[in-house]
Write an enzyme that holds these catalytic residues in place. Structure first.
Site, short mmCIF file in Angstrom:
data_model
loop_
_atom_site.label_atom_id
_atom_site.label_comp_id
_atom_site.label_asym_id
_atom_site.label_seq_id
_atom_site.Cartn_x
_atom_site.Cartn_y
_atom_site.Cartn_z
N LYS A 56 40.96 -61.25 136.26
CA LYS A 56 39.92 -62.25 135.95
C LYS A 56 38.52 -61.67 136.23
O LYS A 56 37.60 -61.82 135.42
CB LYS A 56 40.15 -63.52 136.77
CG LYS A 56 41.36 -64.32 136.28
CD LYS A 56 41.81 -65.40 137.26
CE LYS A 56 43.09 -66.06 136.75
NZ LYS A 56 43.67 -67.03 137.70
N GLN A 100 42.47 -69.24 143.78
CA GLN A 100 43.76 -68.73 143.29
C GLN A 100 44.91 -69.34 144.10
O GLN A 100 44.91 -69.29 145.32
CB GLN A 100 43.78 -67.20 143.39
CG GLN A 100 45.02 -66.57 142.79
CD GLN A 100 45.15 -66.78 141.28
OE1 GLN A 100 44.17 -66.65 140.54
NE2 GLN A 100 46.34 -67.14 140.82
N ASP A 123 39.07 -74.42 136.42
CA ASP A 123 40.52 -74.49 136.22
C ASP A 123 40.93 -75.86 135.69
O ASP A 123 42.07 -76.05 135.26
CB ASP A 123 41.26 -74.23 137.54
CG ASP A 123 41.66 -72.77 137.70
OD1 ASP A 123 41.87 -72.10 136.67
OD2 ASP A 123 41.78 -72.31 138.85
#
Ligand code: NDP
Length: 308
Positions: A56, A100, A123
């Protein structure tokens, strides 16, 4: 009659196209003095998480986004993590915050995800964004289902009026997937582990989305011939017995399996793909879209926060 081959939906190519568009938008924003920024919080040393986050951050660099990587130790507490997130909420150079998962057991994941400012929640996991999505308001939608909509649209596959069956009801994939398909005017059925006669339901699907987390779970008898199959699953298999169950006779796969000692299989049995009109392969289908949409969401968040 000659066998008609199912069309393979090339997620890697579509992701590359989206990343190209994001890079162009980043250039346009740079001309206005705006540089979208993503902060990734990676706790401890979970190998899969390290790979995802690295990729990412690397993609941010490639596309010209600013990125920051924060790496608290795996002994971190919920309070410490809340401080990290609040710090990022307050930073003007950060438009998107990515925590994460999974987090260590002692950290309360939901408490933490709820602390992310909804406007920086790239997200799309915050309940405010889930609510906005359901209400049809501008929202940061979870990356994987948003990417699946891109695959379907950019492949000119019809959604409106189609019967879409989503197997799986997680907050990250299944539920937002169903909502996005509904907004695209599909008739949507959501299935889960308590669904009775699952095969009878999935056989009705024009678009079948499998987000279950079980290797090769969707078998040919569960598929309507000609359906579009979206296989979200990523399951690693490492025994020869499992390999033969899904890929017997596939010499190319076998070579890779023997070299690495494992391979990945989706939630759909590869034999079921053969019945499809079109399908997303594993790997190379849905997976590449997740990072592309994260980049796209970060740029979107940057623009929304500045009223652009
Ligand atoms: P979850 O474990 O959170 O959810 C799985 C869902 O599948 C649940 O709703 C569960 O039902 C349902 N399910 C489980 N067993 C059955 C069954 N026997 N019959 C019907 N439904 C069943 O998984 P996620 O949604 O997070 O992920 C799903 C898959 O997608 C995984 O393989 C994951 O690795 C992959 N994934 C891939 C991504 C990508 O980038 N390609 C991103 C995210 C996930 P119930 O609610 O009743 O328990």
């Amino acid at each position: 009659m000659p066998k008609v081959l199912a069309r393979i939906l090339d997620g890697s190519a579509i992701a590359a196209q989206i990343k190209q568009e994001v890079a162009e938008e980043v250039k346009r924003l740079a001309a206005q003095g705006v540089r979208p920024g993503l902060a990734a919080v990676l706790v401890g040393h979970v190998p899969a998480s390290e790979i995802y986050v690295k990729s990412k951050v690397q993609t941010c660099r490639e596309l010209g986004l600013y990125s920051d990587l924060l790496t608290p130790p795996d002994t971190v507490t919920t309070e410490d993590m809340l401080d990290v997130v609040r710090g990022l909420n307050d930073r003007d150079d950060i438009d998107g915050i990515l925590v994460q998962l999974p987090l260590p057991r002692q950290v309360e994941t939901k408490v933490l995800l709820d602390a992310v400012l909804p406007d920086k929640d790239v997200d799309g996991f915050h309940p405010v964004n889930a609510g906005r999505l359901q209400a049809g308001r501008p929202a940061l939608a979870p990356c994987t289902p948003a990417g699946i909509i891109e695959i379907l649209k950019r492949s000119d596959l019809p959604i409106a009026g189609q019967h879409a069956v989503v197997v799986g009801r997680s907050d990250i994939v299944g539920k937002p997937m169903a909502m996005l398909l509904l907004h695209e005017n599909a008739t949507v059925t959501i299935c889960h582990s308590k669904t009775r006669d699952l095969g009878a339901v999935t056989r009705e699907a024009d678009i079948l989305v499998a987000a279950i987390g079980r290797p090769g779970f969707v078998t040919p008898e569960m598929v309507k011939p000609g359906a579009t199959i979206v296989d979200v699953g990523i399951n690693r298999i490492s025994t020869r017995e499992e390999f033969d169950r899904y890929f017997a006779g596939n010499a190319k796969r076998l070579a890779g399996f023997e070299k690495r000692g494992s391979t990945i299989v989706g939630d759909v049995h590869p034999a079921a793909y053969e019945l499809a009109g079109a399908y997303t392969p594993v790997p190379g289908g849905v997976g590449p879209l997740t990072i592309a949409m994260l980049m796209s969401n970060t740029v979107r968040a940057a623009k929304m926060r500045r009223g652009l």
